[in-house]
Design an enzyme around this catalytic site. Structure first.
Site, PDB file in Angstrom:
ATOM      1  CD  GLU A 138      -6.607   3.216   1.205  1.00  0.00           C
ATOM      2  OE1 GLU A 138      -5.800   4.165   1.184  1.00  0.00           O
ATOM      3  OE2 GLU A 138      -6.956   2.628   2.249  1.00  0.00           O
TER       4      GLU A 138
ATOM      5  CD  GLU B 227      -3.258  -0.029   2.088  1.00  0.00           C
ATOM      6  OE1 GLU B 227      -4.233   0.683   1.761  1.00  0.00           O
ATOM      7  OE2 GLU B 227      -3.041  -0.416   3.247  1.00  0.00           O
TER       8      GLU B 227
END
Ligand code: NAG
Ligand code: ZN
Length: 904
Positions: A213, A208
């Site tokens: 995301e 991430e």
């Protein structure tokens, strides 16, 4: 969806904005015990009221305490935190003060301004907001920007948009290269985005990051989940460098799970995402109309060879300007209602007005000095400028309202004497009232309402504004007889005064205006009626502490009284205020009832037309007069059109005036009367007869003129100079740049030495009193012996140079002498300018349009432009030529070019 207007209402019985928010639990201990939803609801209600008041000049929030503590309480930590959020500072006391009075709890809110934060005022937004709803990426999360950050973000975006070529909506190059820094990461993400199928439980080898995301579908109601979750991530990615939102990955393990196919329909999921993104509010600083750019990919996830679930990736492109997750939340009081700002309003109010407007409008920076800068003023404040060389607001205040050292001064003294002699008992009544005050100034007026551009009230003898040490300002209304409506009227005037002080005068300290109604017949203070509002007891900080404090208040008051909407506002498209000169203000503040007829002799450029407009506004307020009862008469159509557009009167030319009866008209204002003639009849006696039709209530007849600018040799129809009485003079020339003023001065002296036969020479005696206001350099060029072709080339080339330097066509007038020359030059100039691709021409009918004016000097009388070309000015009789030249020169504010033809 948020509704637009708040359910909160402004209480109308106070001289301040007062919002009653109802029952609220106070005290940290009490609030800790509350249910979360109710606690939030209360907090939001109070924050909404506080936000609206901060943005609208300040006021008071009243609430009823739910708990019956009789000892003073602190409001509660969550409430105070929401107020800190609004002002983006921990220094609550600068803007908020609280006070308990019985079961009532008052929050006193000062107008927002950046003034208390001099060191970082440029980082603070111009208004307060509850939420910007702008997100940004911070590491691996999407963060809501507070309003300071949002302001900074918007400024960056705006600057970037200004640097990009027009019509190029694409995001700035810098951001695109930034994406490339993380080649591996975005390549990996892109690789996954490109795939068509995944295996259930597969682990994504991708960290991430600020570009990536991971989200899991954590509920069964997928559509609702998507609608609520994605906006903040889309906003954050689009406002930054773009990125990928993966839906259906377990956050920690990065295991692909997807959403089981029974719970979701592929097409409808795609549609839900599209709808959610299309609803995100956006704002463009650039000229692009583009919406957020993105692609959605829904991939099949297989478990043991069978389609098991769906995996979804949204690839968001960086956006040129701003993307909101929801419409930002900020409130303002508009017409006694608490209203939510739209996204567009919010951005415009948050940002500083475009300094470019000012740079591209050379006049403001060259001719005017800023009296009130927007950078530290309250949110609704307009810029105030005064012509260079004129008094600053500090000088105006010292002249009009000086605070005396050791006593209470009544001012203006002449008015006070007049009032005392008219009304027996007034002196005694007021001096009894003033006994407690030892130091300050009591400003008398026949009507403070009229001074503030409100309708006057019958039966009011006078009004007195008290500015005294250790007291808040108090507005006294003195009535002849008891009047049920007196208190309401006084309250409304005081409210207007307070709001104008802040929103127009730029006053940034804590302020309230108290009211007091006195009655002369009973010699007493009139107690407010039963059932009317219980007075609010303001904290001590709302009283004047010392002279400096009073001076600051009185300076704002001077701006309120002397400020008027500049004629420039129409050209700029944003409101700018100018200030009257003291000389103009003196005439303007005359008692109209005692000066029903007045001749005002004003030199060229001394502001006659501004005065005419202001006086008509005053007539409207004093006599409760509709526009159809006030008549403005001038000689030429262009000026008539200019005044008509202001909608304060009926405007006609003298010719039209002589044709009709004007039965409705009560008051008449005449402008440029030196150019009138008697060819269609005796206009003066007709005007006089109309204004004196009602014997008991004669109307106003004010005549503005300037003999120096007489443009003909006929009889003007004005009464003999000795019969022009009473008479006032405007001798401060404020319009023209220095070089033009010198030329004008020479012409005026020439006229005085050799006046044309139809001008009374005594009328020119005012010349020695002229005061030339200096400070603007300006340009004056006189060219001789040109051919007509050379004139056309000269005008065309000069205009092109001006436009390249930021002047606009509407800054320019080309003035000739006759109608046939208008036609000739219209054709020739148009041809030359078209060839060089410059602009359109028009005649002065369309004075406000965006083009060069081409007309005759005579018809353009009374109007003005920054740049004026006068082409071979000539008159049938040479005796009147200096007058025509004076009139021509006076039209030019900054640059004047006089082009003479050779003998031909
Ligand atoms: C706004 O957010 C920034 C960054 O998180 C922070 O540094 C700043 O203190 C915040 N401002 C206020 C007034 O809370
Ligand atoms: Zn844009």
């Amino acid at each position: 969806m948020q509704e637009h207007n708040s359910s909160l209402v402004i209480e109308l019985s106070y001289s301040d904005l007062v919002i009653d928010v109802g029952v609220v639990t106070l005290g940290e201990d009490n609030r800790k015990k509350m249910q979360k939803t109710q606690k939030n609801e209360e907090r939001e209600k109070v924050a909404q009221a506080a936000c609206a008041l901060l943005n609208s000049g300040g006021g008071v929030i009243r609430l009823e305490m739910a708990n019956k503590d009789d000892h003073p309480v602190e409001p509660g930590l969550d409430l105070e935190a929401s107020w800190r959020e609004l002002i983006q500072s921990s220094d609550l006391h600068t803007f908020f003060e609280t006070k308990q009075q019985g079961r009532c709890f008052y929050i006193f809110v000062k107008s927002w301004s950046r003034e208390p934060f001099p060191e970082d005022s440029s980082t603070k937004p111009r208004i307060c907001s509850s939420s910007s709803f702008l997100y940004c990426r911070s590491g691996t999360s999407a963060l809501l920007m507070n309003s300071t950050e949002a302001f900074k973000f918007l400024k960056t975006k705006k600057r970037a948009a200004e640097r990009r070529p027009v019509n190029e909506g694409a995001p700035p190059r810098k951001i695109l290269t930034a994406v490339c820094h993380n080649i591996s990461e975005s390549d990996l993400a892109f690789h996954i985005f490109q795939r068509d199928r995944l295996e259930h439980g597969e682990i994504l080898h991708l960290p991430e990051s600020h570009l990536v995301e991971f989200k899991q579908f954590s509920t069964k109601n997928i559509e609702k989940y998507v609608k609520e979750t994605i906006p903040k991530y889309i906003s954050a990615f689009a406002n930054g460098e773009g990125g990928y939102l993966f839906l259906g990955v377990e956050d920690k393990t990065k295991k692909v799970l997807g959403c089981v196919k029974e719970n979701v329909n592929r097409d409808s999921l795609e549609k839900v995402i599209a709808t959610a993104i299309s609803k995100l509010p956006i704002f463009h600083f650039c000229s692009s109309k583009a919406h957020v750019g993105y692609e959605t990919k829904i991939q099949d996830v297989f478990l043991e060879g069978e389609l098991y679930s769906y995996f979804c990736v949204i690839r968001v492109k960086p956006f040129c300007c701003a993307v909101f997750a929801e419409a930002p939340i900020s409130w303002m009081v508009k017409e006694k209602q608490v209203c939510k700002l739209t996204t567009e309003e919010w951005v415009e109010m948050t940002m500083d007005p475009d300094p470019l407007t000012f740079i591209f409008f050379p006049e403001l920076t060259e001719d005017f000095e800023s009296q009130l800068s927007l950078s530290s003023g309250p949110p609704l404040c307009k810029p105030v400028y005064s012509s260079k060389g004129l008094e600053h607001k500090e000088d105006l205040q010292q002249h009009l309202f000086p605070v005396p050292l050791g006593h209470l001064q009544y001012t203006p003294e002449s008015l006070w004497k007049e009032l005392c002699s008219e009304h027996e008992g007034l002196e005694e009544l007021l001096s009894k009232e003033m006994r407690p005050f030892s130091r300050g100034i009591l400003i008398l007026s026949r009507s403070w309402a009229v001074d503030l551009n409100l309708p006057a009230k019958q039966g009011v003898i006078c009004e007195a504004l008290l500015i005294a040490e250790h007291s808040p300002p108090i507005l006294h209304t003195i009535l002849r007889e008891q009047d049920m409506d007196g208190q309401r009227y006084c309250t409304n005037t005081a409210l207007t005064l307070k709001q104008k002080l802040v929103n127009m005068g730029g006053y940034t300290k804590k302020v309230c205006v108290k009211t007091r109604v006195l009655c002369l017949s009973t010699k007493t203070h009139v107690e407010p009626l039963q059932g009317s509002a219980f007075p609010i007891d303001y904290p001590l900080s709302y009283s004047f502490a010392n002279t400096l404090h009073m001076d600051a208040f009185l300076q704002s008051l001077a701006v309120v009284l002397l400020g008027f909407r500049s004629f420039l506002s129409d050209q700029l498209g944003c409101e700018i205020l100018n200030l009257l000169t003291l000389q103009q203000y003196e005439i303007f503040s005359k008692n109209l009832c005692k000066s029903r007829e007045l001749f005002v002799h004003g030199l060229p450029g001394s502001g006659k037309t501004i005065m005419a407009v202001k006086i008509m506004e005053k007539i409207r307020n004093m006599f409760h007069c509709e526009a159809n009862r006030i008549l403005y008469i001038c000689e030429n159509k262009p000026l008539q059109d200019f005044i008509s557009k202001k909608n304060i009167c009926q405007a006609v030319t003298r010719k039209a005036f002589m044709k009709e009866d004007f039965e409705n008209i009560q008051h008449i204002i005449i402008d440029e009367a030196q150019n009138f003639r008697t060819e269609n009849g005796d206009w003066y006696n007709k005007a006089k007869a109309i204004t004196q039709r009602e014997k008991d209530h004669p109307g106003i007849l004010w005549i503005f003129l300037d003999y120096f600018q007489t443009s003909h040799l006929d009889c003007s129809g004005l009464p003999l100079l000795s019969a022009q009485y009473p008479r006032e003079e405007l001798t401060r020339v404020v319009r023209n740049a220095d070089k033009i003023a010198y030329y004008l001065r020479d012409k005026l002296h020439e006229i005085r030495r050799k006046p044309p036969p139809n001008i009374p020479s005594m009328s020119l005696e005012m010349l020695p009193e002229v005061e030339w206001v200096r400070g603007v350099q300006g340009t004056l060029k006189i060219k001789k012996d040109l051919t007509r072709d050379q004139v056309v080339t000269y005008v065309t080339d000069t205009c092109r140079g001006l436009f390249e330097r930021g002047y606009s066509p509407r800054d320019v007038a080309v003035l000739v002498s006759t109608q046939s020359e208008v036609e000739y030059y219209e054709y020739e100039l148009l041809r030359a300018m078209r060839k060089k691709r410059i602009v359109q021409l028009s005649n002065a009918y369309d004075i406000l349009g965006d083009h060069i004016v081409l007309d005759s000097v005579r018809r353009f009388s009374g109007l003005e432009r920054n740049v004026v070309f006068g082409i071979h000015p000539k008159t049938a009789d040479p005796a009147i030529l200096p007058n025509l030249l004076a009139c021509l020169a006076s039209r030019a504010k900054q640059q004047l070019y006089i082009l003479w033809l050779g003998d031909c």
